[in-house]
Write an enzyme that holds these catalytic residues in place. Structure first.
Site, PDB file in Angstrom:
ATOM      1  N   TYR B 200       0.831  -1.214   0.000  1.00 14.37           N
ATOM      2  CA  TYR B 200       0.000   0.000   0.000  1.00 14.37           C
ATOM      3  C   TYR B 200       0.864   1.263   0.000  1.00 14.37           C
ATOM      4  CZ  TYR B 200      -3.297   3.552   1.478  1.00 14.37           C
ATOM      5  OH  TYR B 200      -4.035   4.690   1.560  1.00 14.37           O
ATOM      6  N   TYR B 252     -14.039  11.835  -1.772  1.00 11.34           N
ATOM      7  CA  TYR B 252     -14.272  11.802  -0.323  1.00 11.34           C
ATOM      8  C   TYR B 252     -15.703  12.226   0.007  1.00 11.34           C
ATOM      9  CZ  TYR B 252      -9.257  11.309  -0.669  1.00 11.34           C
ATOM     10  OH  TYR B 252      -8.025  10.893  -1.021  1.00 11.34           O
TER      11      TYR B 252
END
Lengths: 616, 616
Positions: B200, B252
């Site tokens: 990640y 978001y």
């Protein structure tokens, strides 16, 4: 009778009609879910009812099952009232009262967006009640009448309210009444709640069948223009905003999964109706009254899912092909003006073909298509001093494309190439003209047709090369038709010729008249035209030294075209009788003339075949 | 050097390049927001940096400002890893670990979807860590190498990791470490968290500039096909799923407002990068490091908003025009086969023109376009017994269109009309053939060209009307060229003629050879062809009683075309020398022959002009 396009009622015999029949048959087995019962009238719906309708952007209807069952529209009314509020009050005022964020709550949630003191979005009951509050009128009747007018315009036929359902909603809508009073308490709505709720309950009670709802959905697919009536009910901007909110908030607490699975803006209602929109393509409506736990029609969801999967209609996939905007590109080498040229002229023109480029545009011009056009025009301008953009087949130009296109003449002009925009359809002329003027590029519209641009380009090249015959000096022995004759034959012809002057626009030959003479142009240009549906069409043009009407030598008979003086014209005319006399006396000379005629026809036929090859 | 299309590096001189320059200039004044500092390397970004790049579907690059500043990709990596997980493991497995619903929480929220025991969506950190867990390999190095390969394929050039940023993320990513352990605790991830976080943090540390990111975004715009290399990185289905999640979860806690204002699938990252996708059209990337309160680049948001507004690029508006799928429709009345017909034959054909209809299709065929084609084919079939769908200009056919089109032959066949699909491009042949076979409609592919279909239709009509000359009985006085001659002239010609038989495929005349003879067909059909770029092109065909090579009478000179026996052919040949002798002795007869030649050329020219009118 609603004004659907002609195929409408033969739709059962169509490819898509049969698909819908099969879809109804395949999904009728699904029996999950419960019919809504919160008012008695909904509870009486036949749970086996199952109908589908599709309306296409050009107004064709396809339908299957119980598509014509009229039921109340319920929450599917919400996007339309939202669109009307945006239309009447503008985005800013509406956004102050109702937001655009999905709630993650049930449709009848009492939760409000406390941070902004507004409802979360117009697709939940609280937001729809706020929206109704923005559309109340002086009286309940006036508000209801305006609402019904709006819905009728969207559907393309007169709709009505189910009075019994309205009364029942009005009597039993306690939760909605609570929401309204709560919002009044927070200052989110202004008018008297009973007035607002009256309108809200009425809008939910409008009776529609699947065809009505599909037409209403299609109005959203076609940027607000009703597909059968052509009525521009909402502006493109308002329509886009309505679709945006339907995309994120239309299917209750299911937004992400819906977009993932189906990907279409949609709205469902508690009566079992779902509408879905494929932007630019179709409106879809499904009716089946059994609902899932969140209030969406079970079979309706399945129809949308299957349809979107089978037909790849997801909003995130696009079938656009910007390359399709350019139909073809040709130079002066491939396509010639209709003006007939002599052999020497043709040789000069063949050598400079790259200096002229015509780009034929087609279809709707949107951003990526216009970008492709701009890029191709720049590429052509590296070689060509004249670049023509031919708009005759352009359907529409959106704002993005208009902006890009209007900048092309200035940009290429500063690099030394001239851009001409030709064949502009009337419906596009004003917008394109204004956009060009804003960029100082209005000169690009100075030449209305591609043909005129091509002929002017050829004339310029030939003028510079000084090969074109000087009109005032044309002698008969310079005429193509008489090339190769003995001097004594020329004298015979000179004696037979009569000289005429014609004012511009004179019909020297008229189609359908007896063909008694032919002509050789001494000065000026003569257009050959034929009648077509829209008037006349120029098929050729001849200048000094060239003949017209000469097929009369072969048949006599009737004229197959008109010959019209393009400007002041001087011609030598020859009576067919006299030519026949010469033919009898001088058969060899006559054979030479016919040979010249055949050679000229052969050249023109060859050029026509090249042009057909280019056009195909 | 990356393989951008040729205009790429001249882009500053382009219409769109100038627009981007102006956009950078106009928005550079915006100074709000703060550069991210959660790791020191991000805090060192130059807050005045501001770059934009666009890559078009055909691989052109436009750029402005500091478009070439390489920064770490951060969260903009998430959609690509999600696409790779879908590719490797399939939708079902991935959905079991990470959902598709927006959270309404911050990107680094620790909240999980407890109901389904999964992360809410792959665009928040928890979901991205789950996604990385699905892509870990046996070693950290192998996982990183595969990830870098993927990103490099998407960008179209080799990318690298910023080792310093990676180390810093690895050392300071405590919150992400907490999320990973929490998910391990809930059984949401399986591999060892340190391995997962290694991948990640590495994916977030890949260095890209705006051109790289715009190319990666454009790969999503073009259904997973990298626009410069043509590499199909993701399938269309995977790409659609990625875009769906970007649409609802990419920006978001801003999803509804983003879709409302901008309407494009997008993803932002904490380094100040934003990428946005216009499906089917372009990929856009913006870099400006100052972020707003929710973590999106302030200027980046403004660029997307301005660009979408100026250019009308919202996903909910569509520029599709289904009518553009039909390029033209013509009957046997408007366009004739290349086979030359006699006057009597032409009269018969003119009377039955409506019985044949050819519909030329163009561009990409998607659902609504195919629906329009099906509807038009049905309309034509009400009158026409033969309906040809000509595919030569079809770019692509999507699944929806393929399904609809394959049903047309069966449907119209059952109503008595024959449907032929002609000129199928090689790249479409297999899929179309399979789809037709599934519907029992493979007969529709029996005639490969429209020309062959038209000629067969004409032959059928003429056979039924019994007007065509019987080949075995052709005498020279029946030849068009010799019409109107005296019997004694015919005898002269008969004496001059030599009879030849040719096997199929024989070149009777070859282009460029000296023209020493002409021919009259006694039996069979002769094709006239010219060389073109792709081989040869048939421009005409002549049958019994018709002449070819006859222009040799005018010029001698060299042959301008080939004449090839289409089947077994018998011709009468005439040496030009002998004809000239006859012309000397019988000038009137020669004039009659030339008159016939001119009349035939004139007829063909008129037909060619009609065809040009139809084609334009």
């Amino acid at each position: 009778m609603r004004p659907f396009a002609d195929d409408a009622f033969h739709a059962g015999n169509s490819v898509l009609g049969r698909y819908l029949d099969a879809l109804v048959a395949a999904l009728s087995g699904i029996d999950a879910g419960e019919v809504a019962t919160y008012i008695p009238q909904l509870g009486r719906a036949d749970p086996s009812d199952f109908g589908i309708a599709i309306v296409t952007a050009d107004g064709r209807l396809y339908r299957a099952g119980t598509w014509d069952r009229a039921v109340t529209i319920q929450s599917v009314s919400k996007p339309f009232m939202y669109g009307q509020a945006l239309t009447e009050l503008g985005r800013e005022r509406v956004l102050a009262s109702v937001g655009v964020e999905p709630t993650g709550e049930r449709f009848n949630s009492i939760v409000l967006d406390e941070q902004h003191n507004r409802a979360f979005n117009p697709m939940v009951n609280s937001g729809a009640i706020v929206t109704a509050s923005l559309l109340t009128r002086a009286t309940a009747e006036a508000g209801a009448a305006d609402m019904l007018d709006l819905f009728s315009r969207l559907a393309g036929r007169r709709l009505d309210i189910d009075a019994e359902v309205f009364r029942s909603e009005d009597e039993t809508g306690h939760r909605n009444r609570a929401i309204a009073w709560l919002m009044l308490n927070s200052g989110m709505i202004e008018p008297e709640p009973d007035m607002v709720l009256d309108l809200y309950f009425r809008q939910c009670s409008v009776l529609v069948n699947c065809a009505d709802l599909a037409a209403m959905a299609c109005t959203l697919a076609t940027l607000g223009r009703q597909p059968m009536t052509g009525d521009q009910v909402f502006s493109p901007e308002v329509t886009r905003d309505v679709l945006s909110v339907m995309t994120t908030c239309g299917m209750y607490d299911y937004a992400g999964q819906w977009l993932y699975d189906v990907g279409l803006p949609a709205k469902s209602g508690v009566s079992g109706m779902i509408m879905a929109v494929v932007p630019g393509q179709i409106g879809l409506a499904v009716y089946s009254p059994k609902l899932d736990a969140v209030g969406n029609s079970v079979r309706g969801i399945e129809v949308c899912r299957t349809f979107a999967r089978d037909f790849g209609l997801h909003t995130c996939t696009s079938a656009l092909d910007p390359a399709a905007a350019i139909r073809r590109i040709y130079g002066a080498r491939d396509v010639h003006s209709l003006r007939q040229r002599t052999g020497a002229e043709r040789e000069v023109l063949a050598a400079v073909g790259d200096a002229f480029a015509a780009i034929e545009l087609t279809g709707p011009l949107y951003f990526a298509a216009a970008e492709r056009v701009a890029s191709e025009a720049s590429r052509q301008a590296r070689v060509a001093g004249t670049v023509v953009l031919d708009f005759r087949r352009v359907e529409s130009i959106d704002a993005a494309a208009l902006d890009l296109l209007s900048r092309i003449p200035g940009l290429l002009g500063s690099a030394g190439s001239r851009v001409l925009m030709t064949e502009i359809p009337d419906r596009l002329a004003a917008r394109l003209g204004a956009a060009l003027a804003a960029q100082g590029g209005e000169d690009a519209l100075g030449t209305p047709t591609t043909e005129a641009a091509l002929e002017a380009f050829e004339d310029g090249v030939l003028g510079a090369a000084r090969v074109s015959g000087r009109a005032d000096a044309m002698r008969l022995d310079q005429a193509e038709l008489f090339s190769g004759l003995d001097p004594q034959d020329i004298v015979l012809l000179e004696n037979a010729a009569a000289s005429f002057s014609y004012a511009p626009g004179t019909h020297i030959i008229t189609q359908g008249e007896a063909a008694l003479a032919f002509y050789v142009v001494a000065r000026g240009v003569v257009s050959i035209t034929i009648p077509v549906a829209e008037g006349t069409r120029r098929i050729s043009a001849v200048g000094p030294g060239q003949a017209f009407g000469e097929l009369a030598m072969l048949d006599g008979g009737l004229r197959s075209a008109n010959a019209v003086a393009s400007g002041p014209v001087v011609c030598h005319a020859f009576a067919i009788d006299q030519i026949r006399e010469i033919a009898e006396r001088r058969p060899r000379a006559y054979a030479t003339i016919l040979g010249n005629l055949a050679r000229s026809l052969s050249d023109r036929l060859r050029a026509a075949n090249v042009q057909i090859g280019t056009f195909e």
